[in-house]
Design a protein around this motif. Structure first.
Motif, PDB file in Angstrom:
ATOM      1  N   THR A  17      -2.827  -2.170   3.947  1.00 52.43           N
ATOM      2  CA  THR A  17      -3.140  -2.054   2.522  1.00 52.43           C
ATOM      3  C   THR A  17      -3.922  -0.763   2.343  1.00 52.43           C
ATOM      4  O   THR A  17      -4.212  -0.060   3.315  1.00 52.43           O
ATOM      5  CB  THR A  17      -3.993  -3.247   2.044  1.00 52.43           C
ATOM      6  OG1 THR A  17      -5.241  -3.208   2.735  1.00 52.43           O
ATOM      7  CG2 THR A  17      -3.301  -4.580   2.295  1.00 52.43           C
ATOM      8  N   ALA A  18      -4.313  -0.474   1.129  1.00 55.58           N
ATOM      9  CA  ALA A  18      -5.123   0.712   0.882  1.00 55.58           C
ATOM     10  C   ALA A  18      -6.458   0.619   1.624  1.00 55.58           C
ATOM     11  O   ALA A  18      -7.043   1.635   2.001  1.00 55.58           O
ATOM     12  CB  ALA A  18      -5.358   0.896  -0.610  1.00 55.58           C
ATOM     13  N   THR A  19      -6.929  -0.579   1.864  1.00 52.40           N
ATOM     14  CA  THR A  19      -8.197  -0.770   2.565  1.00 52.40           C
ATOM     15  C   THR A  19      -8.064  -0.543   4.067  1.00 52.40           C
ATOM     16  O   THR A  19      -8.963  -0.008   4.701  1.00 52.40           O
ATOM     17  CB  THR A  19      -8.723  -2.197   2.327  1.00 52.40           C
ATOM     18  OG1 THR A  19      -8.796  -2.425   0.931  1.00 52.40           O
ATOM     19  CG2 THR A  19     -10.087  -2.406   2.952  1.00 52.40           C
ATOM     20  N   THR A  20      -6.919  -0.924   4.653  1.00 51.19           N
ATOM     21  CA  THR A  20      -6.787  -0.915   6.114  1.00 51.19           C
ATOM     22  C   THR A  20      -5.999   0.245   6.691  1.00 51.19           C
ATOM     23  O   THR A  20      -5.961   0.399   7.913  1.00 51.19           O
ATOM     24  CB  THR A  20      -6.128  -2.230   6.587  1.00 51.19           C
ATOM     25  OG1 THR A  20      -4.817  -2.334   6.012  1.00 51.19           O
ATOM     26  CG2 THR A  20      -6.968  -3.430   6.203  1.00 51.19           C
ATOM     27  N   ARG A  23      -5.567   7.043   9.597  1.00 50.85           N
ATOM     28  CA  ARG A  23      -4.858   8.234  10.055  1.00 50.85           C
ATOM     29  C   ARG A  23      -4.116   7.876  11.331  1.00 50.85           C
ATOM     30  O   ARG A  23      -4.637   7.172  12.181  1.00 50.85           O
ATOM     31  CB  ARG A  23      -5.832   9.368  10.353  1.00 50.85           C
ATOM     32  CG  ARG A  23      -6.392   9.997   9.126  1.00 50.85           C
ATOM     33  CD  ARG A  23      -7.318  11.169   9.487  1.00 50.85           C
ATOM     34  NE  ARG A  23      -7.973  11.669   8.311  1.00 50.85           N
ATOM     35  CZ  ARG A  23      -9.149  11.246   7.870  1.00 50.85           C
ATOM     36  NH1 ARG A  23      -9.804  10.329   8.538  1.00 50.85           N
ATOM     37  NH2 ARG A  23      -9.668  11.752   6.782  1.00 50.85           N
ATOM     38  N   GLY A  24      -2.897   8.384  11.454  1.00 52.28           N
ATOM     39  CA  GLY A  24      -2.099   8.117  12.647  1.00 52.28           C
ATOM     40  C   GLY A  24      -1.124   6.967  12.475  1.00 52.28           C
ATOM     41  O   GLY A  24      -0.196   6.829  13.267  1.00 52.28           O
ATOM     42  N   LEU A  39      -6.173  10.956   4.308  1.00 53.02           N
ATOM     43  CA  LEU A  39      -6.326   9.936   3.270  1.00 53.02           C
ATOM     44  C   LEU A  39      -7.293  10.443   2.212  1.00 53.02           C
ATOM     45  O   LEU A  39      -8.308  11.057   2.539  1.00 53.02           O
ATOM     46  CB  LEU A  39      -6.917   8.644   3.864  1.00 53.02           C
ATOM     47  CG  LEU A  39      -6.199   8.025   5.048  1.00 53.02           C
ATOM     48  CD1 LEU A  39      -7.107   7.006   5.717  1.00 53.02           C
ATOM     49  CD2 LEU A  39      -4.929   7.377   4.586  1.00 53.02           C
ATOM     50  N   PHE A  40      -6.994  10.155   0.946  1.00 50.76           N
ATOM     51  CA  PHE A  40      -7.876  10.516  -0.155  1.00 50.76           C
ATOM     52  C   PHE A  40      -8.129   9.278  -1.000  1.00 50.76           C
ATOM     53  O   PHE A  40      -7.179   8.597  -1.393  1.00 50.76           O
ATOM     54  CB  PHE A  40      -7.242  11.606  -1.029  1.00 50.76           C
ATOM     55  CG  PHE A  40      -6.869  12.837  -0.263  1.00 50.76           C
ATOM     56  CD1 PHE A  40      -7.806  13.812   0.018  1.00 50.76           C
ATOM     57  CD2 PHE A  40      -5.574  13.012   0.189  1.00 50.76           C
ATOM     58  CE1 PHE A  40      -7.461  14.946   0.727  1.00 50.76           C
ATOM     59  CE2 PHE A  40      -5.213  14.140   0.908  1.00 50.76           C
ATOM     60  CZ  PHE A  40      -6.165  15.109   1.177  1.00 50.76           C
ATOM     61  N   LEU A  56       3.334  13.337  -0.043  1.00 54.93           N
ATOM     62  CA  LEU A  56       2.246  12.482  -0.508  1.00 54.93           C
ATOM     63  C   LEU A  56       2.791  11.127  -0.941  1.00 54.93           C
ATOM     64  O   LEU A  56       3.904  11.037  -1.446  1.00 54.93           O
ATOM     65  CB  LEU A  56       1.524  13.128  -1.690  1.00 54.93           C
ATOM     66  CG  LEU A  56       0.848  14.466  -1.427  1.00 54.93           C
ATOM     67  CD1 LEU A  56       0.361  15.065  -2.737  1.00 54.93           C
ATOM     68  CD2 LEU A  56      -0.292  14.305  -0.454  1.00 54.93           C
ATOM     69  N   LEU A  57       1.992  10.091  -0.769  1.00 51.62           N
ATOM     70  CA  LEU A  57       2.323   8.749  -1.226  1.00 51.62           C
ATOM     71  C   LEU A  57       1.046   8.106  -1.735  1.00 51.62           C
ATOM     72  O   LEU A  57       0.010   8.159  -1.063  1.00 51.62           O
ATOM     73  CB  LEU A  57       2.905   7.905  -0.097  1.00 51.62           C
ATOM     74  CG  LEU A  57       3.173   6.441  -0.425  1.00 51.62           C
ATOM     75  CD1 LEU A  57       4.414   6.318  -1.320  1.00 51.62           C
ATOM     76  CD2 LEU A  57       3.377   5.632   0.840  1.00 51.62           C
TER      77      LEU A  57
END
Length: 87
Positions: A17-20, A23-24, A39-40, A56-57
């Motif tokens: 999810t966006a929380t978990t 990078r990689g 990540l931003f 980008l996603l």
């Protein structure tokens, strides 16, 4: 994408999810594997993912995806803690 040969690593398919997301992580989009390079944080708990290819996603707070995450064998974050399962 960089060529990477795992030495003592295991691949695990996990739900992210966006929380978990990390990078990689490798996410398959349109049949192409894309490795998260950066990540931003965005308002509302969303994250913008930048892949090694430059694409980008936006991963919204409620979005769920399956990703491949490489973990080193013996990684302390994986599995059970040794103190809980001693005999």
């Amino acid at each position: 994408m960089r060529t990477w040969v795992p030495g003592s690593a295991m691949a695990a398919s996990i739900e992210i999810t966006a929380t978990t997301v990390q990078r990689g992580d490798v996410i398959q989009i349109g049949g192409q594997p894309c490795r998260v390079a950066d990540l931003f944080h965005l308002p509302g708990g969303a994250k913008r993912l930048r892949f090694e290819s430059g694409e980008l996603l936006t991963l919204h707070a409620r979005s769920r995806l399956i990703a491949l995450r490489m973990q080193r064998v013996g990684d302390h974050r994986r599995g059970f803690s040794p103190t809980r399962h001693r005999r």
